[in-house]
Write an enzyme that holds these catalytic residues in place. Structure first.
Site, PDB file in Angstrom:
ATOM      1  N   ASP A 250      70.877  24.265 -14.444  1.00  0.00           N
ATOM      2  CA  ASP A 250      70.714  24.292 -15.897  1.00  0.00           C
ATOM      3  C   ASP A 250      70.453  25.717 -16.365  1.00  0.00           C
ATOM      4  O   ASP A 250      70.139  26.611 -15.571  1.00  0.00           O
ATOM      5  CB  ASP A 250      69.645  23.305 -16.390  1.00  0.00           C
TER       6      ASP A 250
ATOM      7  N   ASN B 139      68.100  28.300 -28.474  1.00  0.00           N
ATOM      8  CA  ASN B 139      68.253  27.503 -29.698  1.00  0.00           C
ATOM      9  C   ASN B 139      67.258  27.923 -30.773  1.00  0.00           C
ATOM     10  O   ASN B 139      67.600  28.042 -31.962  1.00  0.00           O
ATOM     11  CB  ASN B 139      68.075  26.022 -29.387  1.00  0.00           C
TER      12      ASN B 139
ATOM     13  N   HIS C 238      71.264  26.427 -33.097  1.00  0.00           N
ATOM     14  CA  HIS C 238      71.985  25.493 -32.218  1.00  0.00           C
ATOM     15  C   HIS C 238      73.451  25.872 -32.035  1.00  0.00           C
ATOM     16  O   HIS C 238      74.037  25.597 -30.988  1.00  0.00           O
ATOM     17  CB  HIS C 238      71.868  24.065 -32.766  1.00  0.00           C
TER      18      HIS C 238
ATOM     19  N   ASP D 254      75.225  26.128 -28.478  1.00  0.00           N
ATOM     20  CA  ASP D 254      76.468  25.447 -28.102  1.00  0.00           C
ATOM     21  C   ASP D 254      77.460  26.422 -27.467  1.00  0.00           C
ATOM     22  O   ASP D 254      78.144  26.093 -26.497  1.00  0.00           O
ATOM     23  CB  ASP D 254      77.100  24.792 -29.332  1.00  0.00           C
TER      24      ASP D 254
ATOM     25  N   GLU E 129      71.038  20.582 -21.298  1.00  0.00           N
ATOM     26  CA  GLU E 129      71.560  21.802 -20.693  1.00  0.00           C
ATOM     27  C   GLU E 129      71.660  21.674 -19.182  1.00  0.00           C
ATOM     28  O   GLU E 129      71.752  22.665 -18.469  1.00  0.00           O
ATOM     29  CB  GLU E 129      70.675  22.998 -21.072  1.00  0.00           C
TER      30      GLU E 129
END
Length: 411
Positions: A206, A214, A219, A223, A249
């Site tokens: 991750d 974020n 966000h 992304d 994630e």
């Protein structure tokens, strides 16, 4: 979502409910934005302190998303939602201190001192309640027909989100396989590996401190980081390898016909690929790292055990400082013949029958079981396990325990 017809043969209503929950593969998964938005909407729409999207297994209410509480689960016996589960419809409690069902509840008498509760069931198309959405406050309040209807709609949205999660083969954002599609791929290769004595490895990884990305950049930037990282990693993988998004994630990579040492080398290469990425749009450009855990298929591994060992190695990498690769120790546990994943309500009995604790049986094999329980540390070495649906009872000897589960052999 609909259960396969054979799942209804000779099983109790609660077993049917747990079987539906098991098929959704949602318990103990990482946070996901779709569910977080619904939990936060509960707070915003109704002006309450606490919003919850929860799933209910055999012994607990587990929060897939929660805003306003610092816990991730609660014992089913103490929750307001057990009434929502039992009744199968919404339960509204304007003032818990004046309700004979709840006035002495520990969540009312002590922290968080709940006064108001509104819960609606999350129900499958077969009418099985697998969880609840809840609006909770420490101040009494009224909740009319309009508010109740909105809460029911939010529960239906959660169910639809679960269905879409099941139906999707590809994660729209990153292009990785969905959680379900990835696990189907693992299942196929695990069968081939066992049949032909082939090596098989898995990498769990991750993005480190992803929440910070974020929170700092928004966000949309988060992304871009996720999709960019997956695209970069694909350049370092073979066509036969499979990458899946298994949580927010969190990702997993399946490496067919790959020994552990080779898989560790692959993970190191992927770690550098992520570390070298730069994402424009800020000054300086966003840079991230990732942590990796690697495991090779063991002789008695089923799909969940195999993936879990890679996850444990990932957690070790994160505890060790992040931006590194850790590998799981070779599996040397005794063979668990005919192991099968289940989700069954159970009860652990000890102290001559004077002490009992509700639990959820996660898997069974010929002479043992894996059991989820809220307080594993309190259990003695010897106890009895009762399967509530069938009234089967086994004398057990504890063989291992973690923070949330135990394994035992049948005596």
């Amino acid at each position: 979502m609909r259960l396969e017809p054979e799942a209804f043969d000779k099983v109790s209503a609660d077993e049917q409910r747990l079987a539906a929950l098991h098929q959704l593969d949602i318990l103990d998964t990482p946070p996901e934005l779709g569910f977080d938005r619904i939990a936060d909407l509960i707070r915003l729409i109704f002006g309450v302190e606490i919003g919850i999207v929860s799933m209910i297994d055999g012994h607990r209410q587990w929060y897939k998303s929660v805003f306003g509480l610092g816990t991730s689960e609660a014992s089913l016996n103490s929750t307001f939602c057990r009434y929502t589960l039992t009744l199968g419809h919404q339960v509204i409690v304007p003032d818990a201190t004046k309700d004979p069902r709840f006035y002495d509840n520990p969540h009312v008498v002590d922290g968080p001192r709940i006064r108001f509760y509104a819960g609606a069931p999350i129900t499958t198309h077969d009418g099985l309640v697998i969880g609840t959405v809840c609006a909770i406050d420490t101040t009494m309040r009224e909740f009319g027909e309009r508010e109740t209807a909105i809460l029911m709609h939010l529960a239906a949205l959660v169910m639809r989100e679960l269905e879409l999660r099941q139906e999707a083969a590809t994660d729209v954002l990153t292009g990785a396989s969905s959680r379900r599609a990835f696990k189907e791929e693992v299942k196929k290769h695990l069968s081939l590996a066992n049949r032909h004595a082939l090596p098989l490895s898995c990498i769990a990884f991750d993005i480190d401190h992803f929440k910070r990305v974020n929170d700092t950049y928004g966000h949309a930037a988060g992304d871009k980081v996720l999709s960019g990282a997956v695209n970069a990693l694909k350049t370092g993988l073979r066509q036969s390898d499979c990458i899946g998004r298994v949580g927010g994630e969190e990702f997993s990579i399946l490496l067919p016909q790959t020994e552990l040492a080779t898989a560790v080398n692959v993970a190191e290469k992927l770690r550098h690929l992520v570390k070298d990425l730069r994402f424009p749009g800020s000054n300086p450009p966003i840079a991230v790292t990732a942590s990796f855990g690697v495991a090779a298929l063991g002789p008695s591994d089923d799909i969940e055990t195999f993936l879990n060992r890679a996850d444990q190695a990932l957690y070790q990498a994160k505890r060790s400082g992040r931006d590194r690769v850790c590998s799981a120790a070779a599996a040397n546990e005794p063979e668990k013949k005919n192991r099968r994943r289940v989700l069954k309500a159970g009860q652990i009995i000890f102290n001559g029958g004077r002490s009992t604790y509700d639990c959820t049986v996660r898997s069974l094999w010929e002479n043992g079981a894996e059991i989820a329980i809220s307080l594993p540390a309190i259990l003695p070495e010897q106890f009895e396990l009762l399967l509530k649906g069938s009234a089967e009872k086994y004398a057990c000897t504890l063989t291992s325990r973690t923070d949330s589960s135990i394994e035992a052999v049948f005596s």
